[in-house]
Write an enzyme that holds these catalytic residues in place. Structure first.
Site, PDB file in Angstrom:
ATOM      1  N   GLY A   1     -78.243  73.506  -1.674  1.00 24.90           N
ATOM      2  CA  GLY A   1     -78.401  74.870  -2.136  1.00 24.90           C
ATOM      3  C   GLY A   1     -78.688  75.586  -1.084  1.00 24.90           C
ATOM      4  O   GLY A   1     -77.903  76.074  -0.276  1.00 24.90           O
TER       5      GLY A   1
ATOM      6  N   LEU B   1     -68.294  85.064 -11.694  1.00 24.87           N
ATOM      7  CA  LEU B   1     -68.129  84.098 -12.689  1.00 24.87           C
ATOM      8  C   LEU B   1     -69.114  83.379 -12.885  1.00 24.87           C
ATOM      9  O   LEU B   1     -69.642  82.323 -12.158  1.00 24.87           O
ATOM     10  CB  LEU B   1     -66.725  83.082 -12.433  1.00 24.87           C
ATOM     11  CG  LEU B   1     -65.522  83.644 -11.975  1.00 24.87           C
ATOM     12  CD1 LEU B   1     -64.589  82.676 -11.870  1.00 24.87           C
ATOM     13  CD2 LEU B   1     -64.911  84.697 -12.946  1.00 24.87           C
TER      14      LEU B   1
ATOM     15  N   GLY C   1     -88.494  71.871 -16.554  1.00 30.76           N
ATOM     16  CA  GLY C   1     -87.526  72.379 -15.858  1.00 30.76           C
ATOM     17  C   GLY C   1     -86.631  71.847 -14.671  1.00 30.76           C
ATOM     18  O   GLY C   1     -85.739  72.269 -14.322  1.00 30.76           O
TER      19      GLY C   1
ATOM     20  N   VAL D   1     -73.848  72.232  -1.480  1.00 37.30           N
ATOM     21  CA  VAL D   1     -74.499  71.098  -0.878  1.00 37.30           C
ATOM     22  C   VAL D   1     -75.906  71.629  -0.344  1.00 37.30           C
ATOM     23  O   VAL D   1     -75.830  72.471   0.597  1.00 37.30           O
ATOM     24  CB  VAL D   1     -73.839  70.449   0.207  1.00 37.30           C
ATOM     25  CG1 VAL D   1     -74.570  69.019   0.495  1.00 37.30           C
ATOM     26  CG2 VAL D   1     -72.515  70.029  -0.289  1.00 37.30           C
TER      27      VAL D   1
ATOM     28  N   LYS E   1     -71.832  65.525  -3.417  1.00 38.82           N
ATOM     29  CA  LYS E   1     -72.343  66.204  -2.334  1.00 38.82           C
ATOM     30  C   LYS E   1     -71.827  65.299  -1.000  1.00 38.82           C
ATOM     31  O   LYS E   1     -71.669  66.118   0.065  1.00 38.82           O
ATOM     32  CB  LYS E   1     -73.888  66.385  -2.281  1.00 38.82           C
ATOM     33  CG  LYS E   1     -74.133  67.501  -3.427  1.00 38.82           C
ATOM     34  CD  LYS E   1     -75.789  67.628  -3.714  1.00 38.82           C
ATOM     35  CE  LYS E   1     -75.944  68.657  -4.675  1.00 38.82           C
ATOM     36  NZ  LYS E   1     -77.420  68.559  -5.095  1.00 38.82           N
TER      37      LYS E   1
ATOM     38  N   ILE F   1     -80.041  75.590   1.816  1.00 36.38           N
ATOM     39  CA  ILE F   1     -80.045  74.947   3.264  1.00 36.38           C
ATOM     40  C   ILE F   1     -78.654  75.111   4.014  1.00 36.38           C
ATOM     41  O   ILE F   1     -77.574  74.776   3.464  1.00 36.38           O
ATOM     42  CB  ILE F   1     -80.218  73.272   3.215  1.00 36.38           C
ATOM     43  CG1 ILE F   1     -81.521  73.159   2.606  1.00 36.38           C
ATOM     44  CG2 ILE F   1     -80.331  72.986   4.683  1.00 36.38           C
ATOM     45  CD1 ILE F   1     -81.945  71.583   2.325  1.00 36.38           C
TER      46      ILE F   1
ATOM     47  N   THR G   1     -77.545  84.970 -11.436  1.00 34.80           N
ATOM     48  CA  THR G   1     -78.556  86.018 -11.609  1.00 34.80           C
ATOM     49  C   THR G   1     -79.305  86.307 -10.097  1.00 34.80           C
ATOM     50  O   THR G   1     -79.807  87.290  -9.939  1.00 34.80           O
ATOM     51  CB  THR G   1     -79.633  85.611 -12.774  1.00 34.80           C
ATOM     52  OG1 THR G   1     -78.937  85.411 -13.995  1.00 34.80           O
ATOM     53  CG2 THR G   1     -80.628  86.693 -12.701  1.00 34.80           C
TER      54      THR G   1
ATOM     55  N   GLU H   1     -71.256  77.036   0.845  1.00 34.95           N
ATOM     56  CA  GLU H   1     -72.495  76.813   1.330  1.00 34.95           C
ATOM     57  C   GLU H   1     -73.320  76.482   0.451  1.00 34.95           C
ATOM     58  O   GLU H   1     -74.151  75.143   0.520  1.00 34.95           O
ATOM     59  CB  GLU H   1     -73.104  77.856   2.275  1.00 34.95           C
ATOM     60  CG  GLU H   1     -74.090  77.492   2.811  1.00 34.95           C
ATOM     61  CD  GLU H   1     -74.122  76.644   3.812  1.00 34.95           C
ATOM     62  OE1 GLU H   1     -74.641  75.365   3.517  1.00 34.95           O
ATOM     63  OE2 GLU H   1     -73.556  76.609   4.879  1.00 34.95           O
TER      64      GLU H   1
ATOM     65  N   GLY I   1     -82.474  76.109  -6.954  1.00 34.40           N
ATOM     66  CA  GLY I   1     -83.157  77.205  -7.587  1.00 34.40           C
ATOM     67  C   GLY I   1     -82.549  78.564  -7.321  1.00 34.40           C
ATOM     68  O   GLY I   1     -81.703  78.758  -6.268  1.00 34.40           O
TER      69      GLY I   1
HETATM   70  N1  NDP Z   1     -79.141  75.899 -10.435  1.00 31.00           N
HETATM   71  C1  NDP Z   1     -79.187  75.586  -9.234  1.00 31.00           C
HETATM   72  O1  NDP Z   1     -80.329  75.695  -8.609  1.00 31.00           O
HETATM   73  C2  NDP Z   1     -78.048  75.270  -8.325  1.00 31.00           C
HETATM   74  C3  NDP Z   1     -76.715  75.196  -9.063  1.00 31.00           C
HETATM   75  N2  NDP Z   1     -75.769  74.884  -8.213  1.00 31.00           N
HETATM   76  C4  NDP Z   1     -74.266  75.008  -8.870  1.00 31.00           C
HETATM   77  O2  NDP Z   1     -74.331  76.693  -9.428  1.00 31.00           O
HETATM   78  C5  NDP Z   1     -73.364  76.634 -10.364  1.00 31.00           C
HETATM   79  C6  NDP Z   1     -74.054  77.288 -11.623  1.00 31.00           C
HETATM   80  O3  NDP Z   1     -75.386  76.688 -11.883  1.00 31.00           O
HETATM   81  P1  NDP Z   1     -76.534  77.296 -12.566  1.00 31.00           P
HETATM   82  O4  NDP Z   1     -76.301  79.006 -12.404  1.00 31.00           O
HETATM   83  O5  NDP Z   1     -77.338  76.518 -12.711  1.00 31.00           O
HETATM   84  O6  NDP Z   1     -75.817  77.337 -14.083  1.00 31.00           O
HETATM   85  P2  NDP Z   1     -76.301  77.978 -15.369  1.00 31.00           P
HETATM   86  O7  NDP Z   1     -75.916  77.162 -16.685  1.00 31.00           O
HETATM   87  O8  NDP Z   1     -77.615  78.597 -15.540  1.00 31.00           O
HETATM   88  O9  NDP Z   1     -75.090  79.253 -15.661  1.00 31.00           O
HETATM   89  C7  NDP Z   1     -74.041  79.311 -15.907  1.00 31.00           C
HETATM   90  C8  NDP Z   1     -73.233  80.752 -16.101  1.00 31.00           C
HETATM   91  O10 NDP Z   1     -72.021  80.658 -16.284  1.00 31.00           O
HETATM   92  C9  NDP Z   1     -71.508  81.081 -17.728  1.00 31.00           C
HETATM   93  N3  NDP Z   1     -70.438  80.204 -18.136  1.00 31.00           N
HETATM   94  C10 NDP Z   1     -70.495  78.811 -18.072  1.00 31.00           C
HETATM   95  N4  NDP Z   1     -69.341  78.332 -18.582  1.00 31.00           N
HETATM   96  C11 NDP Z   1     -68.584  79.601 -19.046  1.00 31.00           C
HETATM   97  C12 NDP Z   1     -67.273  79.615 -19.727  1.00 31.00           C
HETATM   98  N5  NDP Z   1     -66.792  78.762 -19.896  1.00 31.00           N
HETATM   99  N6  NDP Z   1     -67.054  80.774 -19.620  1.00 31.00           N
HETATM  100  C13 NDP Z   1     -67.870  82.023 -19.472  1.00 31.00           C
HETATM  101  N7  NDP Z   1     -68.845  81.871 -18.867  1.00 31.00           N
HETATM  102  C14 NDP Z   1     -69.243  80.721 -18.721  1.00 31.00           C
HETATM  103  C15 NDP Z   1     -72.706  81.261 -18.471  1.00 31.00           C
HETATM  104  O11 NDP Z   1     -72.723  82.197 -19.362  1.00 31.00           O
HETATM  105  P3  NDP Z   1     -73.659  82.507 -20.335  1.00 31.00           P
HETATM  106  O12 NDP Z   1     -74.912  83.116 -19.464  1.00 31.00           O
HETATM  107  O13 NDP Z   1     -73.183  83.792 -21.333  1.00 31.00           O
HETATM  108  O14 NDP Z   1     -74.061  81.298 -20.910  1.00 31.00           O
HETATM  109  C16 NDP Z   1     -73.865  81.218 -17.379  1.00 31.00           C
HETATM  110  O15 NDP Z   1     -74.180  82.706 -17.273  1.00 31.00           O
HETATM  111  C17 NDP Z   1     -73.116  74.960 -11.042  1.00 31.00           C
HETATM  112  O16 NDP Z   1     -71.796  74.573 -10.396  1.00 31.00           O
HETATM  113  C18 NDP Z   1     -74.174  74.368 -10.126  1.00 31.00           C
HETATM  114  O17 NDP Z   1     -73.906  72.867  -9.829  1.00 31.00           O
HETATM  115  C19 NDP Z   1     -75.714  74.740  -7.076  1.00 31.00           C
HETATM  116  C20 NDP Z   1     -77.163  74.521  -6.316  1.00 31.00           C
HETATM  117  C21 NDP Z   1     -78.128  74.865  -7.001  1.00 31.00           C
HETATM  118  N1  LIG Z   2     -79.432  69.177  -9.801  1.00 30.34           N
HETATM  119  C1  LIG Z   2     -79.288  69.351  -8.429  1.00 30.34           C
HETATM  120  C2  LIG Z   2     -79.477  70.813  -8.212  1.00 30.34           C
HETATM  121  C3  LIG Z   2     -78.376  71.430  -7.611  1.00 30.34           C
HETATM  122  O1  LIG Z   2     -77.629  70.898  -6.740  1.00 30.34           O
HETATM  123  C4  LIG Z   2     -80.486  68.594  -7.866  1.00 30.34           C
HETATM  124  O2  LIG Z   2     -81.464  68.225  -8.604  1.00 30.34           O
HETATM  125  O3  LIG Z   2     -80.667  68.733  -6.662  1.00 30.34           O
HETATM  126 NA    NA Z   3     -76.384  74.572   1.707  1.00 26.33          NA
END
Ligand code: NDP
Ligand SMILES: N[C@@H](CC=O)C(=O)O
Ligand code: NA
Length: 445
Positions: A131, A8, A184, A129, A202, A133, A15, A126, A318
């Protein structure tokens, strides 16, 4: 037969996870067993950095969690809803879940883990919290025999990046935040990071694992970094400290509860004594291991008995780092599915039922740093010292080093004090005629 994943979300983490799953050479052979069966997104028209067969991408996330062919649901979409409902539906349908969603786990952990336990499946988190680690699995497994006394972490990369740049460049919070957004590192809406809410989610998760009980988010004292000024960073530096946003969960010993010096309690006392769980900017002595964690890096220091101190350090966010954690969780579940055991593994499951008792902040024993702006009158320092003394607040240092315009600046560092006593003294000091304002009040590790 392969293990089918329903992912999801295909943003940063999704990605990164798909890229890792598609690049199997030289990695663990269990990766060969995994099939990316469905990936749910919001928009089918967005360009994607990964190639997937056309029938894999879908906007129907409900269908993924209801599909009997899906073995593991990987929730990397973020947000509270529909993430919560989709996780619950997947679990009720007998699917294991991997999630990176600390916000959902910190708020809905009780119903999520109860549902998982009833369905006999696992929730792996995992990535939620620190990321990439490894810290969740070590707390659940490698350290599980220890009696945990303290978990202290720098668990938010955005705020650590901002504080590090303020420290090294002498810049203002607002300037560095704007830069972090441009690069970013900080999100367009940086509230969850800079106001400490992400760190609170966390530490709720870490405390729950470390101390074996559920945590109500509302019980966690949470203060962000908006009020940290370059003046305080400069004073801290002179006094031998750096300022870090710390997330702290600590068992309060019976001696501390009684206001005495810190002693290690016996097992019976520890299991009953309350926790202090909090997030706030903190002056950290430069010699402390957490003081040297800079930039977007995270670190979590765990203190347990008998192990002593262990520290986990690395990239807290990341695509690649977070995907490493998500995919390791997936592999753990593939191994579970392959061994096909009906008995839940208690070191993978989360069986906490009770809530931890959290002590009020007024009971906290800590050192404080306070900065006062005063009219430059004779006797102000003496009056401050006397008032603190009246409330049992002992001072480690008191210095008048600078001026802000016409006003003198006095900086105080206390010995360990009961927070309630310190605040009572401050309430009285605020009314002193010579005191113009108390611009900063920070705890000291
Ligand atoms: N980014 C990071 O480094 C880290 C992130 N996390 C956690 O990981 C999770 C994902 O973060 P991240 O990858 O950065 O988020 P993004 O915003 O980059 O990606 C979210 C993805 O979910 C899809 N999405 C969101 N809401 C919906 C919905 N209602 N219906 C269908 N698809 C949906 C989006 O679709 P579309 O592409 O079509 O918009 C997108 O592909 C979060 O919980 C975040 O806290 C944890 C640790 C580190
Ligand atoms: N927004 C968070 C990233 C994911 O947990 C941070 O800045 O550490
Ligand atoms: Na971790």
């Amino acid at each position: 037969m392969g293990v089918k994943l329903g992912i999801l979300g295909l943003g940063t983490v999704g990605t990164g996870t798909v890229q890792l799953l598609q690049d199997k050479t030289g990695r663990h052979p269990l990766l060969q067993e995994i099939e990316i069966y469905r990936v749910g997104v919001r928009s089918l028209d967005k360009p994607r950095a990964v190639e997937l067969p056309t029938d894999v991408l879908t906007t129907d996330l409900e269908a993924i969690v209801n599909d009997p062919a899906v073995d593991i649901v990987v929730e990397v979409m973020g947000g509270l809803e529909p993430a919560r409902s989709l996780i619950l539906k997947a679990l009720s349908n007998g699917k294991h879940v991997v999630t990176a969603n600390k916000a959902a786990i910190a708020r809905f952990g009780a119903e999520i883990f109860t549902t998982a336990n009833q369905a006999g499946v696992y929730v792996m988190l995992e990535a939620a919290v620190g990321g990439g680690i490894p810290v969740i699995q070590p707390l659940k497994q490698s350290l599980s025999v220890n009696r945990i006394n303290t978990v202290i972490g720098i668990v938010n990369g955005t705020t650590n990046y901002i504080l590090t740049r303020m420290q090294t460049e002498g810049s203002n919070f607002n300037d560095v935040l704007a830069d972090a957004q441009r690069l970013g590192y900080a999100e367009a809406d940086p509230t969850a990071d800079v106001d400490g809410l992400d760190a609170a989610d966390k530490i709720a998760i870490l405390a729950s694992l470390g101390f074996g009980g559920r945590i109500h988010l509302k019980d966690i004292y949470t203060e962000g970094i908006r009020q940290v000024s370059k003046t305080d960073i400069a004073y801290a530096e002179k006094l031998g400290f750096v300022i870090k946003l710390l997330a702290i969960a600590k068992r309060i010993t019976s001696a501390e509860e009684n206001g005495g010096t810190l002693l290690r309690g016996d097992a019976a006392t520890l299991s009953l004594s309350p926790l202090s769980v909090r997030v706030h900017p903190t002056l950290v002595p430069k010699v402390h291991p957490l003081a040297s964690i800079n930039g977007v890096y995270n670190a979590i220091l765990v203190e347990g008995e008998p192990i002593g101190q262990v520290m986990f350090f690395g990239p807290g966010a990341g695509a690649g780092a977070t995907a490493s954690a998500v995919t390791s969780d997936i592999l753990n579940l593939v191994a579970v599915l392959k061994t096909n055991t009906a008995v839940p593994n208690p070191l993978l499951a989360c069986g906490h039922q009770e809530y931890c008792q959290i002590a009020p902040m007024a009971e906290l024993i800590t050192r404080f740093y306070a900065r006062f702006l005063t009219n430059d009158q004779p006797g102000v320092i003496g009056k401050l010292g006397t008032c603190f003394g009246n409330y049992g607040v002992s001072l480690e240092s008191i210095v008048q080093t600078g001026f802000q315009g016409e006003l003198a600046e006095i900086v105080v560092v206390t010995h360990d004090v009961r927070e309630g006593n310190f605040r009572q003294a401050l309430a009285e000091i605020r009314d002193f005629e010579a005191i113009e304002s108390i611009p900063s009040l920070l705890r000291v590790l």
